[in-house]
Design a protein around this motif. Sequence first.
Motif, PDB file in Angstrom:
ATOM      1  N   VAL A 118       0.846  -1.182   0.000  1.00 51.08           N
ATOM      2  CA  VAL A 118       0.000   0.000   0.000  1.00 51.08           C
ATOM      3  C   VAL A 118       0.885   1.237   0.000  1.00 51.08           C
ATOM      4  CG1 VAL A 118      -0.175   0.074   2.523  1.00 51.08           C
ATOM      5  CG2 VAL A 118      -1.976   1.116   1.143  1.00 51.08           C
ATOM      6  N   ARG A 156      -9.825  -1.562  -2.664  1.00 53.73           N
ATOM      7  CA  ARG A 156      -9.677  -0.344  -3.460  1.00 53.73           C
ATOM      8  C   ARG A 156      -8.492   0.490  -2.976  1.00 53.73           C
ATOM      9  NH1 ARG A 156     -15.440  -0.731  -3.450  1.00 53.73           N
ATOM     10  NH2 ARG A 156     -15.628   0.509  -1.554  1.00 53.73           N
ATOM     11  N   LEU A 157      -7.767  -0.022  -1.989  1.00 51.54           N
ATOM     12  CA  LEU A 157      -6.674   0.746  -1.394  1.00 51.54           C
ATOM     13  C   LEU A 157      -5.303   0.131  -1.620  1.00 51.54           C
ATOM     14  CD1 LEU A 157      -8.342   1.658   2.023  1.00 51.54           C
ATOM     15  CD2 LEU A 157      -8.111   3.118   0.006  1.00 51.54           C
ATOM     16  N   THR A 175      -2.207  -2.011  -3.516  1.00 54.45           N
ATOM     17  CA  THR A 175      -1.704  -2.089  -4.887  1.00 54.45           C
ATOM     18  C   THR A 175      -1.337  -3.517  -5.297  1.00 54.45           C
ATOM     19  OG1 THR A 175       0.503  -1.515  -4.071  1.00 54.45           O
ATOM     20  CG2 THR A 175      -0.871   0.274  -4.932  1.00 54.45           C
ATOM     21  N   ASN A 202      -4.119  -0.844  -8.608  1.00 47.59           N
ATOM     22  CA  ASN A 202      -4.611   0.506  -8.885  1.00 47.59           C
ATOM     23  C   ASN A 202      -5.140   0.609 -10.319  1.00 47.59           C
ATOM     24  OD1 ASN A 202      -1.611   0.494  -9.638  1.00 47.59           O
ATOM     25  ND2 ASN A 202      -2.307   2.366 -10.632  1.00 47.59           N
ATOM     26  N   THR A 216      -5.886   4.156  -6.461  1.00 47.52           N
ATOM     27  CA  THR A 216      -5.858   3.814  -5.040  1.00 47.52           C
ATOM     28  C   THR A 216      -5.807   5.061  -4.164  1.00 47.52           C
ATOM     29  OG1 THR A 216      -3.481   3.448  -5.370  1.00 47.52           O
ATOM     30  CG2 THR A 216      -4.890   1.510  -5.247  1.00 47.52           C
ATOM     31  N   GLU A 235     -14.028   6.662  -8.278  1.00 51.24           N
ATOM     32  CA  GLU A 235     -13.808   6.002  -6.985  1.00 51.24           C
ATOM     33  C   GLU A 235     -14.937   6.303  -6.002  1.00 51.24           C
ATOM     34  OE1 GLU A 235     -11.547   3.698  -6.423  1.00 51.24           O
ATOM     35  OE2 GLU A 235     -10.854   3.956  -8.485  1.00 51.24           O
ATOM     36  N   GLY A 293     -12.959  -3.291  -6.476  1.00 52.57           N
ATOM     37  CA  GLY A 293     -11.909  -2.567  -7.182  1.00 52.57           C
ATOM     38  C   GLY A 293     -11.492  -3.234  -8.477  1.00 52.57           C
TER      39      GLY A 293
END
Length: 385
Positions: free
Chosen positions: A14, A58-59, A61, A166, A182, A212, A222
Motif C-alpha cells: 500500500v 480499493r486501497l 496495490t 490501482n 488507489t 472512486e 476494485g
Amino acid sequence: MYHYQQFHTWFGQVAGGMEHLAVRELEELGAKDIRQQQRGVLFGANIATMYRIVYRTRLMTRILGTITTFSCHDTDYLYKKAITIDWPDFIREGQTFMILHHAANSKIQHSQFAALRLKDAIVDQLRERYPERPSINRDNPDVTLHLAIHNNRATISIDCAGFSLNKRGYRSRSVEAPMQETLAAALVRLSGWEGDNLFYDPFCGSGTILAEALMHYCRIPGSYLHESFGFMQLPDYDPALWEKVKADVRIRELPEGLIAGSDIDHKSILACRDNLSRLPFGDRIMVKQSDFRNLPSMPGVTMVTNPPYGVRLRDKGIEQLYKDFGEHVRENCPDGSIHAFSSEEELLKSMNLRPRWRKKLNNGGLDGWFYRMLVFDRTKVSQSR
C-alpha cells in the motif's frame, strides 16, 4: 507445502500514508491477525478471504502470497534454493512471467541481478519440463513474481492479482498526470462521505475521483472489470470457491444527482464521461464543462478534488486560482466540507481556509498533502449572535 499454505498469511502493498486505511479495509473484508508494516500490511486469511480481498480492495496495490523465504547472503545460494521450487505448480506450459524485485540492508545489494538469477533458476528448471523455453513478458505476463531481499533474508512471492491493483480497467482515456486510483479511493474514504449529501469534484479531469466515489457508494469491487487473476495460477486454486466469492458481491444502484463534477477543459470532460461509462451507473454521474467560478451554490456539499499544480503552471497564475477557489467555496458552499490534494502544500495554504486536519499521502512515488476544510454557514453564525 508452500509458505502461504502453511501459515495462511499474505502481504498487502500500500502507498505511504495509507497503511491505517488498509488495516480498516482488511478488517471489513474478513482478514485476521493484521499487522501494519512499512508500506504494507501483513494479514491472515483463508483462500476464500484472499480471493475476496484481491477482488474488492480499493486501497492496496498488490497482494503477495509467499512461496518460500530463507536466509540468503549471495546470488548463487539464491539460485540453488530457487531451483528446488516446483515451478510448474505456478507457471504452466506456454505461459510467460515477470519478476519484480527489491533489496535493502543486505549483502545482496543489486536486486536486478538477484532477479536475473531467480529467472535463470526458473528457466533452467522449466526448460527441462516443457518443450519450449519459457519467456519474460514485462507488459502482460501470465504470472507475476516478487523477490524481496531484506536484512539478508530472501522472500519469493507470487502476485495474487497478477497486476497492480490501482489499474481498475475503467481508465481508457486520460489527461496529464492523472491521480492513481488507489489514492483517489483513499481520499474518498478519508472524506467520510457515505452518500448522505452531494459529492462534487470541480477539477474532475479524467474522472478518477468521481469513479472512486461511485465505486465506494455502489460497493463495486476494485477489480470488477478484470477477469483473470494471479491466484488462478496457484496450485490450490478453487474455481467453484472463486465463483461463490464473486456471487457474494451486492452492488447497489446510484441515485441520480448524488455524484457530479466539472472541469474547465473540454477534453477532460470527454475523457471523464468515457471512463465513467465503463462502470455500472457511471452514466448517472453528471459532468459538465465549467469554470469553478461559475458553479452554483452547493450547501452542505462534500467536495473532494485535486486542483492543478506544478511549476509549469506558475506563469498562469496558479496561486490566484487557489485563492479564487477558496473564496468561491466560502461564499457558495455553506456547511460544506472541502477536501483538496496537492503535491505543493503552499498552494493549499493559499486557499485561506483553515484545515481541520491534513494528511501526507503518496501518489505514484511523489508525496502530497490532503487537507480537510469546513465551510460554515455565515447566515447561521450571524443569526446566533
